[in-house]
Enzyme design. Structure first.
Site, mmCIF file in Angstrom:
data_model
loop_
_atom_site.group_PDB
_atom_site.id
_atom_site.type_symbol
_atom_site.label_atom_id
_atom_site.label_comp_id
_atom_site.label_asym_id
_atom_site.label_seq_id
_atom_site.Cartn_x
_atom_site.Cartn_y
_atom_site.Cartn_z
ATOM 1 N N SER A 5 0.795 -1.241 0.000
ATOM 2 C CA SER A 5 0.000 0.000 0.000
ATOM 3 C C SER A 5 0.822 1.282 0.000
ATOM 4 O O SER A 5 0.253 2.366 -0.142
ATOM 5 C CB SER A 5 -0.959 0.007 1.191
ATOM 6 O OG SER A 5 -2.012 -0.871 0.938
ATOM 7 N N LYS B 296 0.229 3.412 -2.911
ATOM 8 C CA LYS B 296 -0.943 4.298 -3.019
ATOM 9 C C LYS B 296 -0.534 5.770 -2.962
ATOM 10 O O LYS B 296 -1.254 6.641 -3.447
ATOM 11 C CB LYS B 296 -1.957 3.956 -1.909
ATOM 12 C CG LYS B 296 -2.565 2.563 -2.116
ATOM 13 C CD LYS B 296 -3.401 2.081 -0.930
ATOM 14 C CE LYS B 296 -3.935 0.669 -1.224
ATOM 15 N NZ LYS B 296 -4.538 0.012 -0.072
ATOM 16 N N TYR C 281 -4.013 -2.454 -10.187
ATOM 17 C CA TYR C 281 -3.898 -2.291 -8.729
ATOM 18 C C TYR C 281 -2.958 -3.361 -8.129
ATOM 19 O O TYR C 281 -2.076 -3.039 -7.314
ATOM 20 C CB TYR C 281 -5.293 -2.370 -8.084
ATOM 21 C CG TYR C 281 -5.249 -2.361 -6.577
ATOM 22 C CD1 TYR C 281 -5.098 -1.169 -5.873
ATOM 23 C CD2 TYR C 281 -5.338 -3.544 -5.842
ATOM 24 C CE1 TYR C 281 -5.027 -1.162 -4.483
ATOM 25 C CE2 TYR C 281 -5.265 -3.545 -4.461
ATOM 26 C CZ TYR C 281 -5.114 -2.354 -3.782
ATOM 27 O OH TYR C 281 -5.040 -2.351 -2.410
ATOM 28 N N TYR D 62 -4.608 3.580 8.263
ATOM 29 C CA TYR D 62 -5.947 2.996 8.410
ATOM 30 C C TYR D 62 -6.526 3.302 9.791
ATOM 31 O O TYR D 62 -6.490 4.449 10.231
ATOM 32 C CB TYR D 62 -5.902 1.481 8.134
ATOM 33 C CG TYR D 62 -5.085 1.183 6.919
ATOM 34 C CD1 TYR D 62 -5.492 1.661 5.668
ATOM 35 C CD2 TYR D 62 -3.878 0.491 6.998
ATOM 36 C CE1 TYR D 62 -4.728 1.429 4.544
ATOM 37 C CE2 TYR D 62 -3.116 0.251 5.868
ATOM 38 C CZ TYR D 62 -3.542 0.727 4.661
ATOM 39 O OH TYR D 62 -2.781 0.506 3.564
ATOM 40 N N VAL E 85 1.339 -3.771 3.695
ATOM 41 C CA VAL E 85 1.342 -5.084 4.359
ATOM 42 C C VAL E 85 2.588 -5.925 4.059
ATOM 43 O O VAL E 85 2.741 -7.014 4.607
ATOM 44 C CB VAL E 85 0.062 -5.930 4.077
ATOM 45 C CG1 VAL E 85 -1.160 -5.327 4.740
ATOM 46 C CG2 VAL E 85 -0.153 -6.147 2.596
#
Ligand code: GLN
Length: 305
Positions: free
Chosen positions: A64, A67, A189, A241, A259
């Site tokens: 991530s 992102k 993605y 998050y 992760v």
């Protein structure tokens, strides 16, 4: 100029006892093939100094953290129009929550949860003829490293088992917030998440966010000063998050986790720092990585506050 090396060494000694207390991500099967006891840290400053320890030059799956790259690329291209399709508030929920997306009628809470990141990926697919190549080129430009690549085994592994992401993408599509083919969005993605980079390369590639949107070596502007400020604000409020508040509280830097066990954070005007330790806590953030960054801001007295 401060010599950060001895501080990084001290941090390493202090976090080593935490190794063995977290869990390597296994919901993407190929991510499990990693030595869980790896630990690396890299700190790079705006004036080009680098301090590294441990496995700082070993590449891992950035997941991530990608992102941030795709958001920067889409923000540079679309500007404020982006926020018609994705929100700007912390989610307070796991990164792959289906429930929240349903409540919020297909407008993801922010661009760093999976649903929001897939909307950003969709924007890139609509704006670039070869989105996967465009993403790699952009990361190579930011890091100054020409041989950054996708790990195709990890991309395939996630594509084959990412049923929740497929559900999120299909739900977004059903509500009109995905323009392109769902399969294409999931493919791009999964590839962006499967980019492999080291701590040193990641820290280097985040320096433009510590420098008002300009890559310091070469002086290339990627984002406006205002956009860089905004991207940092989103990292601070949404980068971890449902642990974003705790990260701001304990560490006090804008940052982003993945992760794969990586975390990158910045102090605008000064530096970028990356840490890698594959074992995660219950929020999907690197357990020893968060502790290492907390020790860094505590020991140096530096943070954004
Ligand atoms: N590729 C991962 C997923 O979509 C990324 C999640 C993460 O790093 N938090 O589940």
């Amino acid at each position: 100029m401060k010599n950060y090396l001895s501080i990084l060494q001290e941090i390493r000694e202090e976090v080593l006892p935490l190794l063995g207390r977290g869990k390597v991500a296994s919901y993407i099967p190929a991510l499990e093939n990693v030595d869980s006891r790896r630990f690396g840290m890299a700190l790079v400053t705006l004036d080009g100094e680098a301090f590294v320890i441990g496995d700082a030059d070993e590449r891992f799956s950035i997941q991530s953290i990608s992102k941030v790259f795709t958001l920067a690329l889409a923000f540079a291209k679309l500007g404020e129009d982006l926020w018609k399709r994705v929100g700007l508030e912390p989610s307070g929920n796991p990164f792959n929550s289906l429930l929240q997306l349903e409540y919020e009628k297909g407008i993801p809470r922010n661009p760093f949860i999976n649903a929001g990141a897939m909307v950003i990926t969709d924007v890139l697919i609509s704006n670039f003829d070869h989105p996967k190549a465009a993403i790699l080129d952009f990361v190579r430009q930011l890091s100054g490293i020409d041989d950054v690549y996708y790990d195709y085994d990890i991309a395939r592994s996630e594509r084959e088992t990412g049923f929740v992401n497929a559900a999120l993408a299909n739900y977004l599509k059903s509500l009109g917030n995905i323009e392109n083919n769902v399969e294409t969005v999931l493919d791009v993605y999964c590839h962006q998440c499967a980019i492999k980079m080291s701590c040193r390369e990641l820290a280097q590639s985040f320096l433009f966010l510590a420098n008002h949107g300009i890559i310091p070596s070469g002086n290339t502007r990627i984002l406006t000063t205002s956009q860089a400020k905004r991207l940092n604000a989103i990292m601070l409020t949404c980068g971890f998050y449902d642990q974003a508040g705790e990260f701001a509280f304990r560490v006090g830097m804008p940052g982003k986790s993945g992760v794969g066990g990586g975390i990158v954070a910045v102090i605008p005007g000064e530096l970028a720092i990356a840490v890698w330790s594959p074992e995660l806590n219950e929020h999907g953030n690197s357990l020893a990585g968060i502790k290492a960054l907390e020790l860094f801001t505590t020991k140096t007295g530096r943070s954004i506050f």
